[in-house]
Design a protein around this motif. Structure first.
Motif, short mmCIF file in Angstrom:
data_model
loop_
_atom_site.label_atom_id
_atom_site.label_comp_id
_atom_site.label_asym_id
_atom_site.label_seq_id
_atom_site.Cartn_x
_atom_site.Cartn_y
_atom_site.Cartn_z
N PRO A 266 0.81 -1.21 0.00
CA PRO A 266 0.00 0.00 0.00
C PRO A 266 0.85 1.27 0.00
CG PRO A 266 0.15 -0.89 2.21
CD PRO A 266 0.85 -1.87 1.32
N PRO A 267 0.21 2.46 0.00
CA PRO A 267 0.97 3.71 -0.10
C PRO A 267 2.04 3.89 0.97
CG PRO A 267 -1.35 4.12 -0.51
CD PRO A 267 -1.25 2.69 -0.07
N GLU A 268 1.76 3.46 2.21
CA GLU A 268 2.76 3.65 3.27
C GLU A 268 4.05 2.89 2.96
OE1 GLU A 268 3.55 2.80 8.02
OE2 GLU A 268 1.60 2.30 7.15
N PHE A 269 3.91 1.64 2.53
CA PHE A 269 5.10 0.86 2.20
C PHE A 269 5.81 1.46 0.99
CE2 PHE A 269 7.31 -2.57 -0.04
CZ PHE A 269 8.14 -3.03 0.97
N ASN A 270 5.04 1.84 -0.03
CA ASN A 270 5.64 2.43 -1.22
C ASN A 270 6.43 3.69 -0.88
OD1 ASN A 270 4.38 0.39 -2.58
ND2 ASN A 270 3.16 1.70 -3.92
N ALA A 271 5.86 4.53 0.01
CA ALA A 271 6.54 5.77 0.37
C ALA A 271 7.84 5.50 1.10
CB ALA A 271 5.62 6.63 1.23
N ARG A 272 7.82 4.53 2.01
CA ARG A 272 9.05 4.20 2.75
C ARG A 272 10.10 3.61 1.80
NH1 ARG A 272 8.12 3.30 8.45
NH2 ARG A 272 10.26 2.51 8.56
N ALA A 273 9.66 2.76 0.89
CA ALA A 273 10.58 2.15 -0.06
C ALA A 273 11.16 3.19 -1.01
CB ALA A 273 9.88 1.05 -0.86
N LEU A 274 10.34 4.13 -1.44
CA LEU A 274 10.82 5.18 -2.33
C LEU A 274 11.84 6.06 -1.63
CD1 LEU A 274 10.65 6.66 -5.03
CD2 LEU A 274 8.69 7.94 -4.12
N ASP A 275 11.59 6.35 -0.37
CA ASP A 275 12.53 7.17 0.39
C ASP A 275 13.87 6.46 0.53
OD1 ASP A 275 13.08 9.55 2.06
OD2 ASP A 275 13.26 8.07 3.66
#
Length: 262
Positions: free
Chosen positions: A83-92
């Motif tokens: 979901p968005p939370e995991f994607n955001a952490r991975a992108l960072d």
């Protein structure tokens, strides 16, 4: 791109462990590499961070049958499925590992301490829920190999046009470093990977090297801001192709096993 991503080491050696090809202690040594230590935080059933060996064993009991790499970049969620939370952490972080068979993923947090020249690196892998869905934009090994051949030609053409390829001490040092690593017979992937995956990963690293040379080694004839922007724009798809190929290589064991079940 020359430096192996930590997610690649974790997925590659973790897959070898899950397949019973290497002992846990060897996996831990290979994944940690030159870092001081790796811990895993947020693992279901573990209130405190644990070591890699225990974490991989627990992930197996939670249903993990393989580990997949994600190497996202702005505008390109490569290997992610939410979901968005995991994607955001991975992108960072610029990378992540997704568990196949369990709705979990791991994102590294790199912590550095110590004076210059004696920096110690600790890595904490944060476990987060992921959406069980196909990862974004991951090609097959065959597709990746074909795309890389074209990307290598494109990168070489751009470097030649900008009078960057093979010129200057930075370029020479980068090429020498690449050759030294290759001649050292380093293990590009853990046991169990097909030779084609090794070939694709090595080629992806070479393409990444050329991109680094273009960006870091002088400016050649591209002295104006507009010419610098044009160079970056010309190399952007080359970098993207190399990243896609890296993910395809690291994920090859899981992808091939799943195709065999169909």
């Amino acid at each position: 791109m020359l430096k192996e991503p930590r997610s690649g080491r974790l997925a590659s050696w973790g897959n070898a462990l899950l397949a019973g090809l290497v002992p846990p202690d060897d996996v831990a040594v290979a994944v940690v590499g030159e870092d001081a230590a790796h811990r895993v935080s947020g693992l279901p059933g573990e209130p405190a961070p644990v070591g890699l060996t225990l974490a991989l064993g627990r992930l197996r009991t939670l249903g993990t049958t393989g580990l997949l790499v994600a190497l996202p970049a702005p505008g390109h969620p490569l290997g992610l499925s939410g979901p968005p939370e995991f994607n955001a952490r991975a992108l960072d972080a610029g990378e992540a590992v997704v568990c196949h068979g369990a709705a979990l993923g791991l994102v590294p947090e790199v912590r550095e301490a110590g004076p210059a020249g004696d920096v110690h690196v600790d890595v904490v892998w944060h476990v987060l829920p992921v959406r069980p869905a196909p990862p974004a934009d991951v090609p097959s090994l065959g597709e990746a190999e074909r795309e890389l051949a074209e990307a290598l030609r494109d990168a070489t053409a751009v470097l030649s046009r900008l009078d960057v390829a093979g010129s200057g001490p930075v370029a020479e040092a980068a090429i020498d470093a690449y050759r030294a690593r290759a001649e050292a017979g380093r293990e590009v992937l853990a046991p169990g990977y097909p030779p084609r995956a090794v070939r694709v990963l090595e080629l992806a690293q070479r393409v990444g090297l050329l991109v680094e040379i273009a960006q870091e080694n002088g400016h050649g004839g591209a002295m104006s801001a507009s010419e610098m922007a044009a160079r970056a724009e010309a190399l952007r798809p080359v970098r993207r192709t190399a990243r896609r190929a890296q993910v395809a290589a690291y994920n090859a064991v899981v992808e091939e096993r799943e195709r065999g079940k169909r």
